[in-house]
Scaffold this motif. Sequence first.
Motif, PDB file in Angstrom:
ATOM      1  N   THR A  20      41.608  43.100  24.781  1.00 49.58           N
ATOM      2  CA  THR A  20      40.662  42.652  24.835  1.00 49.58           C
ATOM      3  C   THR A  20      39.175  43.307  24.079  1.00 49.58           C
ATOM      4  OG1 THR A  20      40.183  42.359  26.964  1.00 49.58           O
ATOM      5  CG2 THR A  20      41.053  40.489  25.260  1.00 49.58           C
TER       6      THR A  20
ATOM      7  N   VAL B 146      43.740  38.119  25.257  1.00 53.92           N
ATOM      8  CA  VAL B 146      43.606  38.104  26.468  1.00 53.92           C
ATOM      9  C   VAL B 146      43.880  39.491  27.028  1.00 53.92           C
ATOM     10  CG1 VAL B 146      44.313  35.458  25.780  1.00 53.92           C
ATOM     11  CG2 VAL B 146      45.909  37.709  26.518  1.00 53.92           C
ATOM     12  N   THR B 147      43.377  39.362  27.825  1.00 53.67           N
ATOM     13  CA  THR B 147      43.695  40.532  29.021  1.00 53.67           C
ATOM     14  C   THR B 147      44.977  41.368  28.896  1.00 53.67           C
ATOM     15  OG1 THR B 147      42.452  41.577  31.407  1.00 53.67           O
ATOM     16  CG2 THR B 147      43.934  39.713  31.374  1.00 53.67           C
TER      17      THR B 147
ATOM     18  N   TYR C 131      40.537  45.500  34.130  1.00 52.46           N
ATOM     19  CA  TYR C 131      39.627  44.107  34.047  1.00 52.46           C
ATOM     20  C   TYR C 131      40.242  43.003  33.629  1.00 52.46           C
ATOM     21  CZ  TYR C 131      36.527  47.234  31.300  1.00 52.46           C
ATOM     22  OH  TYR C 131      35.135  48.241  30.666  1.00 52.46           O
ATOM     23  N   TYR C 132      41.865  43.614  34.120  1.00 48.59           N
ATOM     24  CA  TYR C 132      42.929  42.044  34.796  1.00 48.59           C
ATOM     25  C   TYR C 132      41.612  41.372  36.119  1.00 48.59           C
ATOM     26  CZ  TYR C 132      46.406  39.573  36.372  1.00 48.59           C
ATOM     27  OH  TYR C 132      47.231  38.125  36.547  1.00 48.59           O
TER      28      TYR C 132
ATOM     29  N   LYS D 160      38.493  40.955  36.828  1.00 54.08           N
ATOM     30  CA  LYS D 160      36.969  39.712  36.778  1.00 54.08           C
ATOM     31  C   LYS D 160      37.774  39.104  35.053  1.00 54.08           C
ATOM     32  CE  LYS D 160      34.010  43.830  37.338  1.00 54.08           C
ATOM     33  NZ  LYS D 160      32.736  44.486  36.235  1.00 54.08           N
ATOM     34  N   TRP D 161      38.739  39.450  34.248  1.00 51.16           N
ATOM     35  CA  TRP D 161      38.643  38.630  33.112  1.00 51.16           C
ATOM     36  C   TRP D 161      39.845  37.493  33.435  1.00 51.16           C
ATOM     37  CZ3 TRP D 161      43.364  35.899  31.710  1.00 51.16           C
ATOM     38  CH2 TRP D 161      43.579  34.779  30.228  1.00 51.16           C
TER      39      TRP D 161
ATOM     40  N   LYS E 167      31.418  33.092  33.222  1.00 53.00           N
ATOM     41  CA  LYS E 167      31.427  33.248  32.353  1.00 53.00           C
ATOM     42  C   LYS E 167      30.216  33.991  31.150  1.00 53.00           C
ATOM     43  CE  LYS E 167      29.527  29.242  31.345  1.00 53.00           C
ATOM     44  NZ  LYS E 167      29.191  27.775  30.386  1.00 53.00           N
TER      45      LYS E 167
ATOM     46  N   SER F 157      34.307  40.131  30.819  1.00 58.78           N
ATOM     47  CA  SER F 157      35.603  39.587  30.768  1.00 58.78           C
ATOM     48  C   SER F 157      35.189  38.117  30.927  1.00 58.78           C
ATOM     49  CB  SER F 157      35.943  40.065  31.447  1.00 58.78           C
ATOM     50  OG  SER F 157      36.147  41.600  31.486  1.00 58.78           O
ATOM     51  N   GLY F 158      34.759  37.600  31.370  1.00 56.12           N
ATOM     52  CA  GLY F 158      34.547  36.150  32.229  1.00 56.12           C
ATOM     53  C   GLY F 158      34.231  35.438  30.865  1.00 56.12           C
TER      54      GLY F 158
ATOM     55  N   LYS G  97      34.955  36.468  27.414  1.00 55.08           N
ATOM     56  CA  LYS G  97      36.389  36.392  26.836  1.00 55.08           C
ATOM     57  C   LYS G  97      37.531  35.421  27.398  1.00 55.08           C
ATOM     58  CE  LYS G  97      35.559  41.186  25.053  1.00 55.08           C
ATOM     59  NZ  LYS G  97      35.936  42.335  25.531  1.00 55.08           N
ATOM     60  N   ARG G  98      36.665  35.178  28.375  1.00 53.70           N
ATOM     61  CA  ARG G  98      38.360  34.048  28.984  1.00 53.70           C
ATOM     62  C   ARG G  98      38.682  33.197  28.661  1.00 53.70           C
ATOM     63  NH1 ARG G  98      37.309  34.378  34.037  1.00 53.70           N
ATOM     64  NH2 ARG G  98      35.790  32.495  33.316  1.00 53.70           N
TER      65      ARG G  98
END
Length: 256
Positions: free
Chosen positions: A176, A214-215, A223-224, A226-227, A232, A236-237, A239-240
């Motif tokens: 990402t 995605v992560t 960053y895994y 946080k994703w 939001k 990272s959130g 992007k999820r």
Amino acid sequence: MNSPANITPSFPHHGPLSCRRCFTNIECDERDIGAWHVVNDPGAWGASNPKVLVLGFSKGFTQANAFKSGKFEDVPFKKARGRLRSILCRLGLLDQAETDEEFNRRFEATERDFAFGSLVRCSLSRMNSKTGRYECTGQVMTKAFSEPVSTVVRCCAQTYLSALPANLRVIILLGTTAGYIKDCKKLIRSLHPRSFKEVNDVAYLAAGAMWVHVTHPSGMNGYYGKWMSADKTDASGGKREDAIYALSLMSPPTGE
């Protein structure tokens, strides 16, 4: 290497691939392109007419080593499958109740809905001139799009991502960073210029499928966490949430 005009696009079926498009002029299975080392070990896992395709960038060292000596079905995302399963559950592509054992069976030829592989089916690594060691993670991915090995990246994408299966609705791309998304987007747009349409910062439509970044499940990806769980308002959130929204625009990709 064959020119794009000589490439016949196809979608790979489960098993080791006999492709040697980037090794046509040499007899060995390894070659150097500038600072890059390329190993001819392409493979594909899971469904031959999937609804969801999951793509890393290339095999990491753990997966490449497993390809040489381990069981074929154990190669992709070795040591990262638990986190990959969690990512797919978070996206709503897998049932939360699916066990690790059930998920492992999705990497076999009997799988119907999911296929797994990488953007570059062969293994790529790049020499770090400062450390004298080869690397295959982090910023290495984005460098592959601009350095001489980019011919390998494009050849592989053109071969296996130009003609997609009829059932394929979602393509999950692991990574990402802004640079990686930009480079992948440019590549896919060049393959499918007529159908390409941007959706948001992490997703785009092309060839009837939603391509979503995605992560990465690697244990080295800081960053895994946080994703997976951040609000939001976190980068990272956010992007999820963009990924989940993009998937909501498609018809359900999982089985009946």
